[in-house]
Design an enzyme around this catalytic site. Structure first.
Site, mmCIF file in Angstrom:
data_model
loop_
_atom_site.group_PDB
_atom_site.id
_atom_site.type_symbol
_atom_site.label_atom_id
_atom_site.label_comp_id
_atom_site.label_asym_id
_atom_site.label_seq_id
_atom_site.Cartn_x
_atom_site.Cartn_y
_atom_site.Cartn_z
ATOM 1 N N LYS A 112 34.721 26.071 43.439
ATOM 2 C CA LYS A 112 33.613 26.296 42.510
ATOM 3 C C LYS A 112 32.258 26.150 43.184
ATOM 4 C CE LYS A 112 35.888 25.368 38.146
ATOM 5 N NZ LYS A 112 35.915 24.652 36.887
ATOM 6 N N LYS A 200 44.620 33.352 38.852
ATOM 7 C CA LYS A 200 44.825 32.813 37.496
ATOM 8 C C LYS A 200 43.775 33.373 36.528
ATOM 9 C CE LYS A 200 41.999 28.688 37.073
ATOM 10 N NZ LYS A 200 41.814 27.450 36.381
ATOM 11 N N LYS A 203 37.990 31.524 32.841
ATOM 12 C CA LYS A 203 36.781 31.946 32.128
ATOM 13 C C LYS A 203 35.676 32.329 33.089
ATOM 14 C CE LYS A 203 34.967 27.267 31.420
ATOM 15 N NZ LYS A 203 36.097 26.398 31.754
#
Ligand code: AQP
Length: 337
Positions: A112, A200, A203
């Site tokens: 991230k 995967k 969002k």
């Protein structure tokens, strides 16, 4: 009864199908057999910038979706993380027990922060797995129902629980923390992006067409199922390596209908991918339509929703306060008069 704890972020508004099949569905089942604690993790949400109005609305929306998915406040404890201050308090203690190198090895943070760039990445995002450790240990959870992406964080939780238990052991007394196990259902541990079945469903990372949001117009989602990326073969068969797209669709189909994948393979023998996709689109619409209605029902009655969350927080605090008191005592803090 053994205890479970898990949480979900209120950041995106709508839950996506990966959240539901990988986690929330298990939560609903486990409330029958376990002493279950489930929370909307708003403290985790602010590790990335949030608009205050949206955060407040999304937190209630997350709770409404959990109830619509089948959580029953009489069978489980449903609450909002920030309503229980012990999370932040134990979080600090756990920060002081974690090595910097150890925290730096968390792959989710690496992924991230690489995407965001260092200047935009908060220290909160770096330490969020440690807050998660506190979330779990406060409730003495035996098991933590999550998707595969959380496995490393549960490992960290186990390490820190054992570290604290050893370092602050009291002769003859029970260890401070229960060391939890991950509860990861293999079949649905990782639901994949419909446009790129090698990653995967997520969002933040999925393309809009690869992401199934439960609160989107069902027609929009049906279209996404019908245009899901598959392969150039024609046989409908589960093979995660060679046929990740079809395998993902089979997993979703099997789970939503309670059918075995082997039975689906038989049912679709000699049929084309189009038939499978069209049927799955319909099955999803049938499932999601009442889910959306129930969610709206809870949103239309915010007083009831807030009072469910208030009761949940009260129950959660009783357990959390007891654990924190033991922790503070074993660390050597002078008790407050
Ligand atoms: N694709 C998935 N398959 C199975 N389980 C999944 N979970 C998330 N994505 C999948 C599980 O959902 C639970 C709640 O997760 P969260 O609130 O932490 O949401 P998240 O992991 O932040 O969701 P995303 O979409 O993966 O967010 P980004 O894109 O920000 O990383 C967890 O138990 C999780 O395992």
């Amino acid at each position: 009864r053994p205890r479970v704890l898990s949480g979900i972020q209120p950041t995106a508004g709508s839950f996506h199908l990966g959240n539901y099949l990988g986690a929330v569905r298990q939560w609903v089942a486990l409330q029958e057999s376990h002493d279950a604690f489930y929370m909307v993790v708003d403290l985790h949400a602010i590790t990335v910038p949030q608009d205050p109005k949206e955060l407040r609305a999304n937190t209630r929306l997350a709770a409404a979706q959990l109830l619509a998915a089948g959580l029953d406040p009489d069978r489980c404890t449903l609450f909002v993380q920030s309503h229980v201050p012990e999370h932040a308090q134990l979080g600090w203690v756990m920060n002081c027990l974690t090595g910097f190198g150890e925290a730096s090895r968390m792959t989710q943070f690496k992924d991230k922060s690489a995407k965001q760039g260092t200047d935009r990445t908060t220290v909160g995002l770096f330490t969020y797995p440690i807050l998660q450790v506190a979330d779990i240990l406060l409730y003495q959870a035996n098991a933590v129902p999550v998707g595969e992406d959380q496995r490393q964080h549960i490992e960290l939780t186990r390490d820190l629980a054992e570290r604290f238990n050893t370092r602050f052991a009291v002769k003859g007394a029970r260890p401070t923390f229960t060391v939890p196990e991950p509860y990861i259902v293999k079949e649905t541990a990782k639901i994949y992006d419909l446009q790129d079945p090698s990653v995967k469903m997520s969002k933040s990372a999925s393309s809009p067409k690869g992401l199934i949001n439960l609160l989107d117009e069902p027609k929009t989602s049906a279209k996404k199922f019908r245009s899901a990326v598959t392969d150039t073969d024609t046989v409908i068969r589960f093979d995660a390596e060679a046929k990740p797209g079809i395998s993902n669709l089979l997993t979703i189909y099997a789970t939503l209908t309670g059918t075995a994948v082997a039975d689906l393979e038989q049912q679709y023998e000699g049929k084309g991918y189009g038939a499978l996709k069209t049927d799955l689109a319909e099955i999803f619409v049938e499932w999601v339509t009442p889910f959306r209605e129930r969610t709206q029902g809870y949103l239309d009655d915010p007083e009831t929703l807030d009072s469910i969350l208030a009761k949940g927080a009260e129950k959660a605090r009783t357990v959390a306060a007891e654990t924190l008191a033991t922790v503070y005592d074993r660390i050597g803090f002078v008790p407050a008069k």
